[in-house]
Motif scaffolding. Sequence first.
Motif, mmCIF file in Angstrom:
data_model
loop_
_atom_site.group_PDB
_atom_site.id
_atom_site.type_symbol
_atom_site.label_atom_id
_atom_site.label_comp_id
_atom_site.label_asym_id
_atom_site.label_seq_id
_atom_site.Cartn_x
_atom_site.Cartn_y
_atom_site.Cartn_z
ATOM 1 N N TYR A 315 0.837 -1.204 0.000
ATOM 2 C CA TYR A 315 0.000 0.000 0.000
ATOM 3 C C TYR A 315 0.867 1.248 0.000
ATOM 4 O O TYR A 315 1.780 1.387 0.827
ATOM 5 C CB TYR A 315 -0.895 -0.016 1.238
ATOM 6 C CG TYR A 315 -1.692 1.251 1.484
ATOM 7 C CD1 TYR A 315 -2.797 1.561 0.698
ATOM 8 C CD2 TYR A 315 -1.356 2.107 2.527
ATOM 9 C CE1 TYR A 315 -3.542 2.702 0.944
ATOM 10 C CE2 TYR A 315 -2.104 3.256 2.788
ATOM 11 C CZ TYR A 315 -3.194 3.541 1.987
ATOM 12 O OH TYR A 315 -3.931 4.672 2.231
ATOM 13 N N ALA A 316 0.597 2.166 -0.954
ATOM 14 C CA ALA A 316 1.382 3.387 -1.066
ATOM 15 C C ALA A 316 0.501 4.516 -1.588
ATOM 16 O O ALA A 316 0.433 4.757 -2.798
ATOM 17 C CB ALA A 316 2.581 3.179 -1.997
ATOM 18 N N PRO A 317 -0.235 5.221 -0.713
ATOM 19 C CA PRO A 317 -1.107 6.307 -1.160
ATOM 20 C C PRO A 317 -0.300 7.385 -1.875
ATOM 21 O O PRO A 317 0.798 7.743 -1.437
ATOM 22 C CB PRO A 317 -1.729 6.826 0.142
ATOM 23 C CG PRO A 317 -0.774 6.405 1.215
ATOM 24 C CD PRO A 317 -0.189 5.109 0.756
ATOM 25 N N SER A 318 -0.864 7.910 -2.967
ATOM 26 C CA SER A 318 -0.062 8.803 -3.806
ATOM 27 C C SER A 318 -0.755 10.113 -4.169
ATOM 28 O O SER A 318 -0.179 10.923 -4.890
ATOM 29 C CB SER A 318 0.322 8.081 -5.102
ATOM 30 O OG SER A 318 -0.841 7.673 -5.818
ATOM 31 N N THR A 319 -1.977 10.337 -3.688
ATOM 32 C CA THR A 319 -2.743 11.510 -4.114
ATOM 33 C C THR A 319 -2.565 12.665 -3.141
ATOM 34 O O THR A 319 -3.025 12.593 -1.996
ATOM 35 C CB THR A 319 -4.237 11.170 -4.234
ATOM 36 O OG1 THR A 319 -4.397 9.993 -5.024
ATOM 37 C CG2 THR A 319 -5.004 12.324 -4.880
ATOM 38 N N PRO A 320 -1.916 13.754 -3.570
ATOM 39 C CA PRO A 320 -1.775 14.919 -2.681
ATOM 40 C C PRO A 320 -3.114 15.610 -2.486
ATOM 41 O O PRO A 320 -4.026 15.483 -3.305
ATOM 42 C CB PRO A 320 -0.788 15.816 -3.423
ATOM 43 C CG PRO A 320 -0.903 15.423 -4.854
ATOM 44 C CD PRO A 320 -1.251 13.965 -4.865
ATOM 45 N N VAL A 321 -3.228 16.349 -1.389
ATOM 46 C CA VAL A 321 -4.470 17.029 -1.060
ATOM 47 C C VAL A 321 -4.895 17.982 -2.176
ATOM 48 O O VAL A 321 -6.087 18.082 -2.497
ATOM 49 C CB VAL A 321 -4.327 17.782 0.286
ATOM 50 C CG1 VAL A 321 -5.438 18.796 0.465
ATOM 51 C CG2 VAL A 321 -4.317 16.796 1.445
ATOM 52 N N GLU A 322 -3.957 18.678 -2.772
ATOM 53 C CA GLU A 322 -4.296 19.625 -3.834
ATOM 54 C C GLU A 322 -5.012 18.924 -4.990
ATOM 55 O O GLU A 322 -5.989 19.444 -5.537
ATOM 56 C CB GLU A 322 -3.034 20.319 -4.353
ATOM 57 C CG GLU A 322 -2.382 21.248 -3.366
ATOM 58 C CD GLU A 322 -1.561 20.530 -2.297
ATOM 59 O OE1 GLU A 322 -1.120 21.183 -1.333
ATOM 60 O OE2 GLU A 322 -1.374 19.289 -2.418
ATOM 61 N N THR A 323 -4.535 17.752 -5.354
ATOM 62 C CA THR A 323 -5.167 16.988 -6.445
ATOM 63 C C THR A 323 -6.518 16.454 -6.022
ATOM 64 O O THR A 323 -7.515 16.567 -6.751
ATOM 65 C CB THR A 323 -4.253 15.830 -6.872
ATOM 66 O OG1 THR A 323 -3.003 16.352 -7.322
ATOM 67 C CG2 THR A 323 -4.896 15.026 -7.998
ATOM 68 N N GLY A 324 -6.573 15.861 -4.838
ATOM 69 C CA GLY A 324 -7.821 15.260 -4.368
ATOM 70 C C GLY A 324 -8.928 16.274 -4.174
ATOM 71 O O GLY A 324 -10.077 16.037 -4.569
#
Length: 338
Positions: A315-324
Amino acid sequence: MTILVTGAAGFIGYHTAEALLARGETVVGLDIVNDYYDPALKEARLARLARRSGFVEMRVDVADRPALEDVFARHRPRGVIHLAAQAGVRYSVSNPHAYAGSNLVGFLNILECSRQARVEHLVYASTSSVYGANAALPFSEQHGVGHPMSLYAATKRANEVMAHSYAHLYGLPCTGLRFFTVYGPWGRPDMALFKFTRAILSGEAIDVYNNGDMRRDFTYIDDIVEGVVRVFDRPARPDPAWDAASPHPDPSSSGIAPFRIYNIGRGSPVPLMDFIRVLEEKLGRRAICNMLPMQPGDVAATFADTSALARDTGYAPSTPVETGVGRFVDWYREYYGV
């Protein structure tokens, strides 16, 4: 494989069902579609799932034991992802009885039906709220969770303990996931991002608790779903390194049962005021902030240690807050036409 996904009309349940359908599974999506928040949003999620091949919709309450037994008898799921629950820390303060049926009786029914059907893996939703009064950050599965600060958290901790008993007694592989502040398109209207967006676009003030001195481990829905599916594909097993004679046996695993608990979050907490600034940028509008004290049952910060989940599943979350946040705002504007 036929997989039962409870809470399929909910935020995480809907996205999880979509991911399973996309890889060719048959998904029995179970939901009661209650009015805790706008049922129209839940119906819209179900309508999208209904267009997918392999989806079977069931309007059943997990607290209704005979109806749930009938679902298992008719569809014989090989796996269960149990996401149905009465959610909400704040709602549990004013409506405690709403949590007994779904979160306690309902979970017992899921456990009993799963063991009778010889389900290969039961994955169920817990919450970061179980850490309660624990102030050591980041939150680790090795930390104590004996001091919940809301009834909601208490019921979810009860689920973890119940799951271990069934894993031990019946060899039912059970994995609990402690979710950390999930957000994204098709999200829940009772969550901060949804409420903030609606208020800012309407020119209304947003309520900011603890005078904005809050941090949350905001985790984008796609990262969460990838983690859920990775865990589901890896049924829990007894841990050979678990030491019952230790003064502090590992509380996240078991040597006598196929049982695991994992944190699932981004592992990178964001100050609430920074989160609001990102939202302002994506909306192109300033927020009117109504600064308030801390609410009962709430905590100032959440921060997930996800090293165990990364080690065991990649598991490696990759979505920054700005994108999400940007993706959520795009969805919100399209869905509501604003």
